[in-house]
Every structure is written in C-alpha cells, then in structure tokens.
Design a protein around this motif. Structure first.
Motif, mmCIF file in Angstrom:
data_model
loop_
_atom_site.group_PDB
_atom_site.id
_atom_site.type_symbol
_atom_site.label_atom_id
_atom_site.label_comp_id
_atom_site.label_asym_id
_atom_site.label_seq_id
_atom_site.Cartn_x
_atom_site.Cartn_y
_atom_site.Cartn_z
ATOM 1 N N UNK A 1 10.432 6.782 -3.064
ATOM 2 C CA UNK A 1 11.049 5.779 -2.133
ATOM 3 C C UNK A 1 11.871 6.816 -1.288
ATOM 4 N N UNK A 2 12.227 8.116 -1.544
ATOM 5 C CA UNK A 2 12.842 9.085 -0.721
ATOM 6 C C UNK A 2 12.095 9.302 0.441
ATOM 7 N N UNK A 3 10.895 9.335 0.242
ATOM 8 C CA UNK A 3 10.130 9.719 1.576
ATOM 9 C C UNK A 3 10.013 8.485 2.383
ATOM 10 N N UNK A 4 9.808 7.428 1.834
ATOM 11 C CA UNK A 4 9.855 6.173 2.428
ATOM 12 C C UNK A 4 11.003 5.814 3.481
ATOM 13 N N UNK A 5 12.155 5.844 2.487
ATOM 14 C CA UNK A 5 13.403 5.430 3.292
ATOM 15 C C UNK A 5 13.753 6.677 4.162
ATOM 16 N N UNK A 6 13.462 7.887 3.813
ATOM 17 C CA UNK A 6 13.773 9.161 4.783
ATOM 18 C C UNK A 6 13.124 8.834 5.989
ATOM 19 N N UNK B 1 0.738 -1.382 -0.123
ATOM 20 C CA UNK B 1 0.148 -0.056 -0.062
ATOM 21 C C UNK B 1 0.835 1.350 -0.063
ATOM 22 N N UNK B 2 2.138 0.926 0.448
ATOM 23 C CA UNK B 2 2.961 2.349 0.564
ATOM 24 C C UNK B 2 3.824 2.255 -0.471
ATOM 25 N N UNK B 3 3.919 1.446 -1.312
ATOM 26 C CA UNK B 3 4.694 1.664 -2.772
ATOM 27 C C UNK B 3 4.562 2.562 -3.709
ATOM 28 N N UNK B 4 3.415 3.230 -3.623
ATOM 29 C CA UNK B 4 2.990 4.436 -4.553
ATOM 30 C C UNK B 4 3.757 5.791 -3.928
ATOM 31 N N UNK B 5 4.338 5.819 -2.612
ATOM 32 C CA UNK B 5 5.048 7.058 -2.228
ATOM 33 C C UNK B 5 6.342 7.102 -2.710
ATOM 34 N N UNK C 1 19.611 3.633 4.457
ATOM 35 C CA UNK C 1 18.561 4.592 3.627
ATOM 36 C C UNK C 1 19.791 5.576 2.755
ATOM 37 N N UNK C 2 20.862 5.821 3.330
ATOM 38 C CA UNK C 2 21.993 6.437 2.400
ATOM 39 C C UNK C 2 22.327 5.762 1.130
#
Length: 174
Positions: free
Chosen positions: A32-37, A26-30, A169-170
C-alpha cells in the motif's frame, strides 16, 4: 440535447471508472505504501506538465470526436458524443488531472463506490464546460475568456489534486 449529452458523459465516465476499478485488483499485491506514495508524485508531475515545466506525452487519442457523429442523428449523436467524451478514450484530454484520477482508481484497490464517484466527478467536470458556455449568453466571449485562463485553471486543478492526494495518502499511510 444537453441532458442527453450529459447522460452520455455520465455513462461513459462510469464505464471507464468501472473498468479501471476491475483492473485495480491486479495492483493490490503491491504494498500500500508504494501504491499510495505514487499518487502524490504523479499529481506533482501533472502540475509540472500543465505548468509547461515538463514535456510528458499522455496516453491518449489526441483528436476530436468527428462532428458527423452529431449530424447523423441529433439525439443518438448527442448521447454518443457524450459517451465518447466521458470515456476519455476517443478524444483529446487537455489537462493532466484526469489521468491522476484514473491512476488513483487503478492503484487504490478500494471499493466500487469511490471509483463510481470518480467517474461521476469526471463526467460532471466535463459537463460543466458546455453548461457554463451556454449560460454565459455569449459563447464567443466565453471562449475567449476561457482561453486566457485555461493554463491557470489546469495548473490550479492539478495543484489542488496533488494536495488532496498527498493529504489522503498521508492519512492512509499513518
């Protein structure tokens, strides 16, 4: 009974990790920078919470699993107790790092194997406490030493988790 308890822990933790992994889609549309940040930020909040700098209420059922679970039937009760402890749903979780781990599984959108590894790691961490307590030979002394070190352990684990998540994340966001 420790093996039965540990099997229950593993089953419950892997089930929870699988459910989190299923919902991660459900979160994959966000982006990646937001999710991993969000992960290092959540880990830093966990450090601050465990250090007593912030008061953040964790979403949990803050009560112990009833002792009568073990008293009704030792074998089945040991497995059930471990399962419920492994899910993290029907019990008190004192440290913040497991929530960061759950958030990492939820936001990563990765494959099932990292999620299963996270569940297995959570179960192993929870199983370590009774194993070390039993191996100590003096449970009361072990409990007293743990009480004196619990804050340092939880803050240290959260700090290590924050560093690991920041490094991962980096690397991903490069």
């Amino acid at each position: 009974m420790l093996a039965v308890f540990t099997t229950g822990l593993l089953t419950g933790a892997v089930l929870s990790a699988t459910v989190l992994w299923l919902f991660s889609g459900l979160f994959t549309p966000l982006p990646a920078g937001w999710r991993y940040g969000l992960l290092p930020a959540a880990a830093l909040l966990a450090v601050a919470r465990d250090a007593g700098l912030l008061r953040i209420r964790l979403p949990q059922n803050a009560r112990q699993i009833p002792q009568d679970v073990l008293q009704r039937h030792l074998f089945r009760g040991s497995w059930q107790f471990g399962f419920e402890l492994g899910t993290g749903v029907r019990t008190y979780v004192s440290a913040s790092l497991p929530y960061v781990l759950a958030l990492a599984v939820l936001l990563s959108g990765g494959g099932i194997w990292p999620a299963l590894l996270a569940g297995t790691g959570f179960a192993a961490g929870r199983a370590l406490t009774p194993v070390l307590r039993l191996a100590s030979g003096d449970a009361a002394d072990w409990d007293a030493r743990l009480a004196g070190r619990l804050t340092a352990l939880t803050v240290g684990a959260a700090a290590a988790g924050a560093l690991i998540l920041a490094a991962v994340a980096g690397q991903i966001l490069r």
